[in-house]
Design a protein around this motif. Structure first.
Motif, PDB file in Angstrom:
ATOM      1  N   THR A 132       0.794  -1.230   0.000  1.00 52.57           N
ATOM      2  CA  THR A 132       0.000   0.000   0.000  1.00 52.57           C
ATOM      3  C   THR A 132       0.825   1.279   0.000  1.00 52.57           C
ATOM      4  N   GLN A 133       2.122   1.165   0.234  1.00 52.99           N
ATOM      5  CA  GLN A 133       2.921   2.375   0.407  1.00 52.99           C
ATOM      6  C   GLN A 133       4.057   2.455  -0.614  1.00 52.99           C
ATOM      7  N   LYS A 134       4.499   3.688  -0.805  1.00 50.15           N
ATOM      8  CA  LYS A 134       5.609   3.923  -1.714  1.00 50.15           C
ATOM      9  C   LYS A 134       6.764   4.595  -0.979  1.00 50.15           C
ATOM     10  N   THR A 135       6.910   4.241   0.265  1.00 48.32           N
ATOM     11  CA  THR A 135       7.946   4.825   1.101  1.00 48.32           C
ATOM     12  C   THR A 135       9.335   4.417   0.611  1.00 48.32           C
ATOM     13  N   ARG A 136      10.245   5.385   0.586  1.00 49.93           N
ATOM     14  CA  ARG A 136      11.657   5.082   0.271  1.00 49.93           C
ATOM     15  C   ARG A 136      12.377   4.814   1.585  1.00 49.93           C
ATOM     16  N   TRP A 137      12.987   3.651   1.679  1.00 46.94           N
ATOM     17  CA  TRP A 137      13.685   3.249   2.897  1.00 46.94           C
ATOM     18  C   TRP A 137      15.187   3.414   2.694  1.00 46.94           C
ATOM     19  N   ASP A 138      15.783   4.283   3.462  1.00 57.44           N
ATOM     20  CA  ASP A 138      17.220   4.532   3.431  1.00 57.44           C
ATOM     21  C   ASP A 138      17.801   3.949   4.719  1.00 57.44           C
ATOM     22  N   VAL A 139      18.331   2.731   4.631  1.00 56.88           N
ATOM     23  CA  VAL A 139      18.748   1.977   5.821  1.00 56.88           C
ATOM     24  C   VAL A 139      20.225   1.622   5.713  1.00 56.88           C
ATOM     25  N   MET A 184      25.105  -3.181  22.345  1.00 58.44           N
ATOM     26  CA  MET A 184      23.971  -2.276  22.211  1.00 58.44           C
ATOM     27  C   MET A 184      23.833  -1.920  20.738  1.00 58.44           C
ATOM     28  N   VAL A 185      22.607  -2.005  20.217  1.00 63.30           N
ATOM     29  CA  VAL A 185      22.329  -1.540  18.869  1.00 63.30           C
ATOM     30  C   VAL A 185      21.702  -0.154  19.014  1.00 63.30           C
ATOM     31  N   ASP A 186      22.475   0.858  18.656  1.00 63.73           N
ATOM     32  CA  ASP A 186      22.009   2.236  18.755  1.00 63.73           C
ATOM     33  C   ASP A 186      21.386   2.623  17.414  1.00 63.73           C
ATOM     34  N   VAL A 187      20.079   2.903  17.425  1.00 65.12           N
ATOM     35  CA  VAL A 187      19.330   3.174  16.200  1.00 65.12           C
ATOM     36  C   VAL A 187      18.876   4.629  16.180  1.00 65.12           C
ATOM     37  N   THR A 188      19.012   5.243  15.026  1.00 67.22           N
ATOM     38  CA  THR A 188      18.522   6.602  14.816  1.00 67.22           C
ATOM     39  C   THR A 188      17.531   6.586  13.663  1.00 67.22           C
ATOM     40  N   ILE A 189      16.316   7.100  13.924  1.00 69.52           N
ATOM     41  CA  ILE A 189      15.276   7.186  12.897  1.00 69.52           C
ATOM     42  C   ILE A 189      15.026   8.647  12.568  1.00 69.52           C
ATOM     43  N   VAL A 190      14.967   8.935  11.288  1.00 67.92           N
ATOM     44  CA  VAL A 190      14.714  10.302  10.820  1.00 67.92           C
ATOM     45  C   VAL A 190      13.613  10.262   9.768  1.00 67.92           C
ATOM     46  N   TYR A 191      12.657  11.172   9.893  1.00 70.94           N
ATOM     47  CA  TYR A 191      11.606  11.355   8.887  1.00 70.94           C
ATOM     48  C   TYR A 191      11.822  12.726   8.245  1.00 70.94           C
ATOM     49  N   PRO A 192      12.459  12.795   7.083  1.00 69.09           N
ATOM     50  CA  PRO A 192      12.781  14.101   6.484  1.00 69.09           C
ATOM     51  C   PRO A 192      11.564  14.994   6.270  1.00 69.09           C
ATOM     52  N   ALA A 193      10.399  14.402   6.031  1.00 73.62           N
ATOM     53  CA  ALA A 193       9.182  15.191   5.808  1.00 73.62           C
ATOM     54  C   ALA A 193       8.448  15.497   7.111  1.00 73.62           C
ATOM     55  N   GLY A 194       9.026  15.137   8.236  1.00 73.34           N
ATOM     56  CA  GLY A 194       8.389  15.323   9.533  1.00 73.34           C
ATOM     57  C   GLY A 194       7.837  14.012  10.060  1.00 73.34           C
ATOM     58  N   ALA A 195       7.859  13.859  11.387  1.00 71.37           N
ATOM     59  CA  ALA A 195       7.372  12.617  11.996  1.00 71.37           C
ATOM     60  C   ALA A 195       5.887  12.450  11.716  1.00 71.37           C
ATOM     61  N   PRO A 196       5.486  11.335  11.103  1.00 75.41           N
ATOM     62  CA  PRO A 196       4.072  11.140  10.764  1.00 75.41           C
ATOM     63  C   PRO A 196       3.268  10.622  11.946  1.00 75.41           C
ATOM     64  N   THR A 234       4.198   8.964   4.188  1.00 82.01           N
ATOM     65  CA  THR A 234       5.556   8.984   4.737  1.00 82.01           C
ATOM     66  C   THR A 234       6.509   8.710   3.581  1.00 82.01           C
ATOM     67  N   PRO A 235       6.917   9.750   2.856  1.00 81.19           N
ATOM     68  CA  PRO A 235       7.677   9.522   1.626  1.00 81.19           C
ATOM     69  C   PRO A 235       9.039   8.874   1.837  1.00 81.19           C
ATOM     70  N   THR A 236       9.708   9.192   2.963  1.00 82.50           N
ATOM     71  CA  THR A 236      11.050   8.659   3.192  1.00 82.50           C
ATOM     72  C   THR A 236      11.245   8.341   4.667  1.00 82.50           C
TER      73      THR A 236
END
Length: 297
Positions: free
Chosen positions: A70-77, A223-235, A245-247
């Motif tokens: 259902t989504q076209k989100t670009r995942w940059d991982v 420890m796995v330190d994870v950082t999440i960023v939503y460039p278009a703003g947190a949905p 949520t484009p990216t």
């Protein structure tokens, strides 16, 4: 595949698929959970806990399926290729939205063992999924205000015991213990009122991390330190379901856990507590700088 649909249609369709997926897998989960409840023996738990975790893993995989549909989100991982499905991990992440949980599950599913979250006590009453969290041994924590803790210091001991009991269960099968060190979702209002020294983060709360390390720190591989960023703003979660949520950018890194943090007394030793805070502050400073670079890079 269905990302061309209007947002409202995608939101409704995604909601239905999530509900159907949840009801199907939870029905199966509850059958095995009932056996564990009726036969509370160590051998039974050791046999059934991996089955329960496998069911939850399948639920997450199916969620990833409707997300792709259902989504076209670009995942940059980046940073997840080196993780091991057979290890024990303490996972730490910044927190902006309920969507964070789905992002973490989508990216880390079958790369590390099932994520187990520390949850607020009230969440056990969420229909269906609250009972599933209980069956999967997610620890439910009572959040106490500073005034309540001053009035009744024994409340701290209750949370410590809850954490220790949960971690004893986690030690039976490979598990990833998930913690949002900020303790709540980031908002501009919370950021302003908290006096956070960071630009994109609230001040971290070290207590839950310290308790988890004290309970089973030597068993954690890293420890796995994870950082999440939503460039278009947190949905919001609804915006996420609607495909708005484009990216999503996610960065993960493994950090060694200092051995001295596995045996220290966070509550009773002021020097240990100060050392632990300094360690976490360095991680948070680096995370804040990383978020700024990812947003403006």
């Amino acid at each position: 595949m269905l990302s061309f649909l209007p947002s409202i249609v995608k939101g409704i369709l995604a909601s239905l698929l999530l509900a159907i997926n949840t009801l199907f897998w939870c029905a199966l989960l509850f059958i095995f959970a009932l056996v564990k409840l009726m036969l509370p023996f160590q051998a039974v738990r050791q046999a059934i806990d991996p089955v329960l975790n496998a069911i939850a893993t399948a639920w997450i995989a199916c969620n990833s399926g409707w997300m792709r549909l259902t989504q076209k989100t670009r995942w940059d991982v980046q940073g997840v290729a080196e993780l091991s499905y057979q290890g024990w991990y303490l996972v730490n992440c910044n927190h902006q939205s309920w969507v964070d949980i789905f992002v973490l599950q989508h990216v880390l599913n079958r790369r590390i063992p099932l994520l187990k979250f520390f949850l607020k006590q009230q969440l056990i009453y969420v229909p269906v999924i609250g009972l599933a969290w209980w069956a999967l041994d997610f620890p439910f924590m009572k959040r106490h205000g500073k005034a309540a803790l001053r009035k009744n210091p024994d409340l701290r001991r209750q949370d410590r015991e809850t954490t220790r009991r949960a971690c004893q269960k986690f030690a039976r099968v490979p598990t990833s213990v998930m913690n949002f060190a900020e303790g709540t979702r980031f908002t501009a209002a919370k950021h302003a009122s908290s006096g956070s020294p960071y630009t994109h983060l609230l001040k971290p709360k070290a207590g839950a991390l310290a308790l988890a390390l004290n309970a089973m720190g030597e068993q954690f591989h890293a420890m796995v330190d994870v950082t999440i960023v939503y460039p278009a703003g947190a949905p919001t979660f609804w915006q996420f379901l609607c495909g708005q949520t484009p990216t999503v950018i996610l960065r993960a890194r493994q950090l060694p856990i200092p051995s001295e943090f596995c045996n220290g007394d966070y509550e009773g030793d002021a020097e240990f507590r100060s050392q632990f805070h300094r360690w976490l502050a360095v991680i948070w400073e680096e995370k804040d700088e990383q978020i700024a670079a990812l947003l403006h890079g």
